[in-house]
Design a protein around this motif. Structure first.
Motif, PDB file in Angstrom:
ATOM      1  N   ASP A 213      39.484-119.130 -41.173  1.00  0.00           N
ATOM      2  CA  ASP A 213      40.747-119.705 -41.635  1.00  0.00           C
ATOM      3  C   ASP A 213      40.572-120.419 -42.968  1.00  0.00           C
ATOM      4  O   ASP A 213      41.403-120.282 -43.882  1.00  0.00           O
ATOM      5  N   VAL A 214      39.487-121.171 -43.080  1.00  0.00           N
ATOM      6  CA  VAL A 214      39.227-121.896 -44.327  1.00  0.00           C
ATOM      7  C   VAL A 214      39.001-120.909 -45.463  1.00  0.00           C
ATOM      8  O   VAL A 214      39.518-121.088 -46.572  1.00  0.00           O
ATOM      9  N   LEU A 215      38.240-119.843 -45.182  1.00  0.00           N
ATOM     10  CA  LEU A 215      37.969-118.838 -46.205  1.00  0.00           C
ATOM     11  C   LEU A 215      39.254-118.131 -46.640  1.00  0.00           C
ATOM     12  O   LEU A 215      39.494-117.936 -47.835  1.00  0.00           O
ATOM     13  N   LEU A 216      40.101-117.758 -45.660  1.00  0.00           N
ATOM     14  CA  LEU A 216      41.373-117.119 -45.993  1.00  0.00           C
ATOM     15  C   LEU A 216      42.255-118.045 -46.828  1.00  0.00           C
ATOM     16  O   LEU A 216      42.891-117.607 -47.798  1.00  0.00           O
ATOM     17  N   LYS A 217      42.290-119.308 -46.456  1.00  0.00           N
ATOM     18  CA  LYS A 217      43.107-120.266 -47.203  1.00  0.00           C
ATOM     19  C   LYS A 217      42.567-120.424 -48.621  1.00  0.00           C
ATOM     20  O   LYS A 217      43.340-120.496 -49.574  1.00  0.00           O
ATOM     21  N   ALA A 218      41.232-120.474 -48.743  1.00  0.00           N
ATOM     22  CA  ALA A 218      40.627-120.593 -50.074  1.00  0.00           C
ATOM     23  C   ALA A 218      40.945-119.364 -50.913  1.00  0.00           C
ATOM     24  O   ALA A 218      41.277-119.489 -52.105  1.00  0.00           O
ATOM     25  N   MET A 219      40.874-118.169 -50.296  1.00  0.00           N
ATOM     26  CA  MET A 219      41.201-116.937 -51.026  1.00  0.00           C
ATOM     27  C   MET A 219      42.667-116.930 -51.435  1.00  0.00           C
ATOM     28  O   MET A 219      43.006-116.528 -52.553  1.00  0.00           O
ATOM     29  N   GLU A 220      43.533-117.374 -50.532  1.00  0.00           N
ATOM     30  CA  GLU A 220      44.961-117.428 -50.837  1.00  0.00           C
ATOM     31  C   GLU A 220      45.231-118.405 -51.980  1.00  0.00           C
ATOM     32  O   GLU A 220      45.994-118.097 -52.906  1.00  0.00           O
TER      33      GLU A 220
ATOM     34  N   SER B   7      44.031-116.802 -55.168  1.00  0.00           N
ATOM     35  CA  SER B   7      44.941-115.758 -55.656  1.00  0.00           C
ATOM     36  C   SER B   7      46.223-116.377 -56.207  1.00  0.00           C
ATOM     37  O   SER B   7      46.747-115.926 -57.228  1.00  0.00           O
ATOM     38  N   ASN B   8      46.738-117.411 -55.539  1.00  0.00           N
ATOM     39  CA  ASN B   8      47.929-118.099 -56.058  1.00  0.00           C
ATOM     40  C   ASN B   8      47.638-118.727 -57.414  1.00  0.00           C
ATOM     41  O   ASN B   8      48.454-118.632 -58.342  1.00  0.00           O
ATOM     42  N   TYR B   9      46.473-119.363 -57.521  1.00  0.00           N
ATOM     43  CA  TYR B   9      46.104-119.977 -58.797  1.00  0.00           C
ATOM     44  C   TYR B   9      45.968-118.908 -59.879  1.00  0.00           C
ATOM     45  O   TYR B   9      46.459-119.086 -61.003  1.00  0.00           O
ATOM     46  N   SER B  10      45.316-117.787 -59.540  1.00  0.00           N
ATOM     47  CA  SER B  10      45.152-116.701 -60.511  1.00  0.00           C
ATOM     48  C   SER B  10      46.504-116.140 -60.935  1.00  0.00           C
ATOM     49  O   SER B  10      46.740-115.898 -62.130  1.00  0.00           O
ATOM     50  N   ARG B  11      47.392-115.954 -59.949  1.00  0.00           N
ATOM     51  CA  ARG B  11      48.718-115.416 -60.255  1.00  0.00           C
ATOM     52  C   ARG B  11      49.494-116.372 -61.154  1.00  0.00           C
ATOM     53  O   ARG B  11      50.106-115.962 -62.151  1.00  0.00           O
ATOM     54  N   LEU B  12      49.457-117.667 -60.818  1.00  0.00           N
ATOM     55  CA  LEU B  12      50.169-118.652 -61.635  1.00  0.00           C
ATOM     56  C   LEU B  12      49.579-118.727 -63.038  1.00  0.00           C
ATOM     57  O   LEU B  12      50.318-118.827 -64.032  1.00  0.00           O
ATOM     58  N   ALA B  13      48.246-118.676 -63.127  1.00  0.00           N
ATOM     59  CA  ALA B  13      47.603-118.712 -64.440  1.00  0.00           C
ATOM     60  C   ALA B  13      47.983-117.487 -65.260  1.00  0.00           C
ATOM     61  O   ALA B  13      48.251-117.583 -66.474  1.00  0.00           O
ATOM     62  N   GLU B  14      48.022-116.331 -64.602  1.00  0.00           N
ATOM     63  CA  GLU B  14      48.404-115.097 -65.310  1.00  0.00           C
ATOM     64  C   GLU B  14      49.854-115.164 -65.781  1.00  0.00           C
ATOM     65  O   GLU B  14      50.169-114.780 -66.921  1.00  0.00           O
ATOM     66  N   GLU B  15      50.740-115.660 -64.915  1.00  0.00           N
ATOM     67  CA  GLU B  15      52.153-115.796 -65.299  1.00  0.00           C
ATOM     68  C   GLU B  15      52.302-116.765 -66.470  1.00  0.00           C
ATOM     69  O   GLU B  15      53.056-116.505 -67.412  1.00  0.00           O
ATOM     70  N   LYS B  16      51.564-117.867 -66.406  1.00  0.00           N
ATOM     71  CA  LYS B  16      51.632-118.852 -67.481  1.00  0.00           C
ATOM     72  C   LYS B  16      51.128-118.260 -68.789  1.00  0.00           C
ATOM     73  O   LYS B  16      51.719-118.463 -69.851  1.00  0.00           O
TER      74      LYS B  16
END
Length: 179
Positions: free
Chosen positions: A115-122, A125-134
């Motif tokens: 669960d911790v690993l999945l949350k970290a991956m999520e 990915s959210n951070y990467s997506r937001l950084a890419e959008e920015k």
């Protein structure tokens, strides 16, 4: 001296703590208790502010008392094959239960780690997506600013060209008028 110390230790084991306390607190009852111990004399010493003091004097041990005070362990009962089998089965059940508990705890830990690993991956990915959008928005804004700058630059160049043509025309007109 060593025999006296050993005899004293053995005798102190025989005296219960309760009777010792009672003999200190209730001196009239002490006389009755003292008669029970044939190979020991207890003499009170002057009373002190901190409590009662007494002296224990051991009489030499007699051969009869050694035999009578010998404590033997209770006889062991015969254990049947069925009893042994039941105990072995109970031990096996306890072992299985303990193993199951350990496996359950390990499974819970693995689940938590997953669960911790999945949350970290999520989160990653959210951070990467937001950084890419920015970054994409920044690049678009830079492109718009660049286009606006180039358009303004072209407009100034066209105005200068118009001004230069007007100055040339005016110069030609003056030359024609003066010629």
């Amino acid at each position: 001296m060593a025999k006296t110390a050993i005899a004293y230790k053995e005798k102190m084991k025989e005296i219960s703590v309760l009777s010792l306390i009672c003999s200190c607190l209730y001196p009239e009852a002490r006389k009755n208790i003292m008669g029970e111990f044939e190979d020991m004399d207890i003499k009170p010493i002057n009373k002190r502010a901190s409590g009662q003091a007494f002296e224990v004097i051991l009489k030499p041990p007699s051969p009869v008392s050694e035999v009578s005070h010998c404590i033997t362990s209770p006889p062991k009962r015969d254990i049947s094959l069925e009893d042994i089998q039941k105990k072995l089965e109970a031990a096996e059940d306890r072992r299985r239960s303990q193993e199951a508990g350990i496996l359950r705890i390990l499974a819970e830990k693995r689940e938590h780690e997953r669960d911790v690993l999945l949350k970290a991956m999520e989160n990653h990915s959210n951070y990467s997506r937001l950084a890419e959008e920015k970054l994409q928005m920044k690049m678009e804004q830079n492109e718009e600013n660049r286009m606006a700058y180039l358009a303004a630059l072209m407009e100034r160049l066209q105005e200068r060209e118009k001004h230069a043509q007007e100055v040339r025309r005016n110069k030609e007109l003056r030359e024609e008028l003066t010629a």
